[in-house]
Design a protein around this motif. Structure first.
Motif, PDB file in Angstrom:
ATOM      1  N   UNK A   1      -6.902   2.478   5.684  1.00 19.10           N
ATOM      2  CA  UNK A   1      -7.691   2.799   4.086  1.00 19.10           C
ATOM      3  C   UNK A   1      -6.852   2.297   3.138  1.00 19.10           C
ATOM      4  N   UNK A   2      -5.488   2.996   3.053  1.00 19.36           N
ATOM      5  CA  UNK A   2      -4.481   2.721   1.931  1.00 19.36           C
ATOM      6  C   UNK A   2      -4.575   0.993   1.763  1.00 19.36           C
ATOM      7  N   UNK A   3      -4.394   0.289   2.838  1.00 25.87           N
ATOM      8  CA  UNK A   3      -4.391  -1.191   2.564  1.00 25.87           C
ATOM      9  C   UNK A   3      -5.567  -1.773   2.031  1.00 25.87           C
ATOM     10  N   UNK A   4      -6.820  -1.043   2.426  1.00 25.69           N
ATOM     11  CA  UNK A   4      -8.255  -1.526   1.789  1.00 25.69           C
ATOM     12  C   UNK A   4      -8.238  -1.341   0.431  1.00 25.69           C
ATOM     13  N   UNK A   5      -7.299  -0.679  -0.413  1.00 23.49           N
ATOM     14  CA  UNK A   5      -7.579  -0.319  -1.640  1.00 23.49           C
ATOM     15  C   UNK A   5      -6.516  -1.450  -2.446  1.00 23.49           C
TER      16      UNK A   5
ATOM     17  N   UNK B   1       0.923  -1.020  -0.002  1.00 16.90           N
ATOM     18  CA  UNK B   1       0.033   0.210   0.052  1.00 16.90           C
ATOM     19  C   UNK B   1       1.000   1.033  -0.079  1.00 16.90           C
ATOM     20  N   UNK B   2       0.377   2.321  -0.421  1.00 17.11           N
ATOM     21  CA  UNK B   2       0.943   3.613  -0.465  1.00 17.11           C
ATOM     22  C   UNK B   2       0.010   4.544   0.116  1.00 17.11           C
ATOM     23  N   UNK B   3       0.637   5.196   1.170  1.00 14.57           N
ATOM     24  CA  UNK B   3      -0.345   6.247   1.726  1.00 14.57           C
ATOM     25  C   UNK B   3      -0.350   7.545   0.832  1.00 14.57           C
ATOM     26  N   UNK B   4      -1.519   8.135   0.612  1.00 12.44           N
ATOM     27  CA  UNK B   4      -1.382   9.320  -0.061  1.00 12.44           C
ATOM     28  C   UNK B   4      -1.156  10.447   0.351  1.00 12.44           C
ATOM     29  N   UNK B   5      -1.114  11.747  -0.073  1.00 12.31           N
ATOM     30  CA  UNK B   5      -0.787  12.853   0.796  1.00 12.31           C
ATOM     31  C   UNK B   5      -1.658  13.171   1.942  1.00 12.31           C
ATOM     32  N   UNK B   6      -1.132  13.119   3.080  1.00 17.39           N
ATOM     33  CA  UNK B   6      -1.897  13.243   4.259  1.00 17.39           C
ATOM     34  C   UNK B   6      -2.772  14.315   4.461  1.00 17.39           C
ATOM     35  N   UNK B   7      -2.336  15.607   3.948  1.00 18.03           N
ATOM     36  CA  UNK B   7      -3.436  16.543   3.985  1.00 18.03           C
ATOM     37  C   UNK B   7      -4.580  16.501   2.766  1.00 18.03           C
ATOM     38  N   UNK B   8      -4.262  16.246   1.594  1.00 18.32           N
ATOM     39  CA  UNK B   8      -5.175  16.347   0.370  1.00 18.32           C
ATOM     40  C   UNK B   8      -6.312  15.336   0.573  1.00 18.32           C
ATOM     41  N   UNK B   9      -5.810  13.924   1.230  1.00 16.45           N
ATOM     42  CA  UNK B   9      -6.601  12.691   1.223  1.00 16.45           C
ATOM     43  C   UNK B   9      -7.236  12.853   2.453  1.00 16.45           C
TER      44      UNK B   9
END
Length: 610
Positions: free
Chosen positions: A330-334, A12-20
């Motif tokens: 959440x990132x893992x669920x994707x 998984x890849x965590x997206x931008x912590x603010x925008x996401x």
């Protein structure tokens, strides 16, 4: 089969912590004036991406501190060594403007919101670096309010500097062996030093033992010490500015003086469940030089800004740690599939659990930053008396509620990754263990519940809260009132019960459930305020914001909080006695319970009821 063969899980890849983030962008759009929002959002987007990447790389190199008390020849040296990663994290956040943003006040009362958003985004990725930075923030505020002209000239600029080569960090020393949270039992004493002068305040020699020092690698600390009689309790305490090493002020780039130069010895480092990289120690003060701040005997009042600010930092840390855990789950669920076909993000049961966690996260976010904005207004002198009253009531509640509820949901996020969540590589173990301290640091829920009782006893405080609450309730337009009949009625019940509880003499067991009900109600009011705004302005998120408010009120514990408070109020006089019997056995008298010794690790005997 080789490990390289067969199924390989997509990372998984965590997206931008603010925008996401599900809450922050919309919340800031409402809280910040358009010009301020435009000025800071770009920096928050940058920080949510590359800024956090830098912090995570530094955090990976943050190890536990080491203490060498004696050198090869037997001389006492108390050499405290922290890791490269720890020092790098501290420098990185100082460059990012924490705590500088709070005191530059480039955005007025909204500077607190801006700076605390950075703190929140970084929590869970920065190895608890905000522990010393929180105390530095608090000490800066004390000097801003109470410090001498020389302290404001020489020390305050270093506490709030963005230049790591110049910047100081600070600690606060209150906790001692006899009292814990009860500072009235402080054993540390301070005596005036004849013929000694300092531009920072009257010089005293301080002797005592501080049981917890969570910023032992700092440059300066504020400490409570007794200048009055033992019988005077907390009224006999004064506040002191104490250099950890002398001389305190020296040219930039000059090596730090050796330890022990101010007669402060590190007895030992604490062996804690979490926050392993924070150098927390027991300190012996053997004639340490300190400078009294303010009047003698006024220490408790003068140190209050430190407590209020660190409690706010604690709430934001709990919230930010939850944010990181929710982002990972959440990132893992994707990317994780069930049976090789269906992604977790497509499974209704799994997404329902993520949604529950998200509703709580949104409620805590709105509650916490509601208090943060009030703090900013108060510090900038633009808060109304009613807003200052609300902040006094909110501060202990926000800290207690955020730490209590976030911990449970972080564990739920870990379980949503199954066995992978239990692996140290995901970071859940460290984040959760570090976050547990927020339930204890600067006051447990019970201690904070009693503090709320004290705050509510001040005339007008409860009325200020009730007036604000009524204004939020009446702002709801008719269309939403029809849509939200059930949650609005339940919220009104909770509001009325909260007002009644804090305006009458509380039942002995009601303090804790009263705090929980107050926090549920206040967070619901902030969610309602946001939903009304989103509805009025036609925000794309309006329907979701309304639904989050509904679920928070109807499904997330408000009714249970009402029941818990009612049960506590109805408890008869015999309930405490029954509690004693459940815990200690039937037929055991209270004095017998107190007399039962309990041996702790260092051999000291403490009463079992402590």
């Amino acid at each position: 089969m080789r490990a390289e063969d067969g199924f390989q899980q997509t990372p998984y890849t965590e997206p931008n912590a603010y925008t996401a983030d599900s809450a922050l962008p919309g919340l800031l759009k409402r809280l910040l004036p358009p010009a301020v929002h435009a000025a800071v959002e770009g920096d928050l987007v940058r920080f949510g991406g590359e800024g956090l990447a830098e912090l995570r790389a530094l955090s990976a190199r943050a190890g536990e501190p080491r203490l060498t008390q004696y050198d090869h020849w037997g001389a006492r040296v108390d050499d405290l060594r922290t890791s490269e990663g720890w020092r790098g994290l501290k420098a990185a956040m100082q460059r990012e403007g924490v705590p500088a943003i709070f005191y530059e006040r480039a955005y007025g009362e909204h500077s607190r919101v801006y700076g605390f958003v950075k703190h929140m985004l970084a929590s869970g990725s920065s190895s608890v670096i905000f522990c010393p930075l929180a105390m530095t923030d608090g000490v800066a505020r004390v000097l801003e309010l109470t410090g001498s002209a020389a302290a404001k000239r020489d020390i305050l600029p270093r506490l709030i500097s963005r230049d790591p080569d110049m910047a100081f960090t600070a600690g606060q020393w209150m906790t001692e062996r006899p009292g814990g949270s009860d500072i009235s039992q402080t054993e540390t004493v301070a005596h005036p030093v004849a013929d000694a002068t300092s531009p920072y305040g009257p010089v005293h020699s301080i002797d005592g033992f501080k049981w917890f020092s969570s910023a032992t690698d700092s440059d300066v600390a504020v400490a409570l010490a007794r200048t009055g009689s033992v019988e005077s309790g907390a009224r006999g305490l004064s506040l002191f500015l104490v250099p950890l090493r002398r001389p305190l002020i020296r040219p930039v780039g000059t090596p730090r003086p050796p330890a022990l130069t101010n007669n402060i010895r590190i007895h030992r480092l604490k062996d804690k469940v979490g926050t392993k990289v924070v150098p927390t120690a027991e300190l012996e003060l053997a004639g340490a030089e300190g400078y009294r701040l303010g009047a003698a005997g006024d220490g408790v009042r003068l140190i209050a800004p430190v407590l209020n600010i660190t409690r706010m930092h604690s709430a934001v840390t709990s919230l930010g740690s939850l944010r990181r855990c929710l982002a990972i789950a959440t990132a893992y669920s994707r990317v994780r599939t069930i049976g090789g076909r269906q992604l977790l993000c497509e499974n209704a049961l799994h997404v329902a659990e993520l949604a529950k966690a998200n509703v709580l996260y949104r409620a805590l976010t709105h509650l916490t930053f509601g208090a943060v904005l009030l703090l900013g207004k108060t510090e900038c002198g633009v808060a109304t008396p009613q807003e200052a009253d609300r902040l006094r009531l909110m501060t202990p509640a926000v800290k207690a509620f955020a730490s209590d509820r976030a911990s449970y949901v972080m564990e739920e996020c870990m379980s949503l990754m199954g066995g992978q969540g239990y692996m140290e590589e995901t970071g859940f173990g460290t984040i959760i263990k570090d976050a547990w301290v927020e339930k204890i640091w600067e006051g447990t829920v019970t201690v904070l519940a009693l503090d709320m009782i004290r705050a509510a006893s001040k005339p007008g405080v409860v009325d200020s809260f009730a007036s604000w609450a009524d204004s939020i309730m009446t702002s709801c337009p008719a269309a939403l009132v029809r849509q939200l009949t059930v949650p609005l009625a339940l919220l009104r019940t909770g509001l009325d019960e909260t007002r009644s509880t804090y305006t009458t003499r509380p039942a002995p067991l009601a303090a804790r459930p009263a705090l929980m009900l107050y926090a549920h109600v206040t967070s619901a009011l902030y969610l309602l305020e946001h939903a009304v705004w989103a509805h009025a302005t036609g925000e794309p998120s309006a329907e979701t914001d309304v639904e989050v408010f509904r679920r928070w009120v109807e499904e997330c514990g408000l009714e249970q909080a009402l029941q818990d408070l009612a049960r506590a109020k109805a408890a008869g006089a015999g309930r405490p006695k029954t509690d004693q019997e459940i815990v200690y056995g039937a037929g055991v008298e209270e004095e017998d319970v107190k007399a039962q010794p309990n041996l702790v690790g260092d051999g000291r005997r403490v009463s079992a009821h402590l």
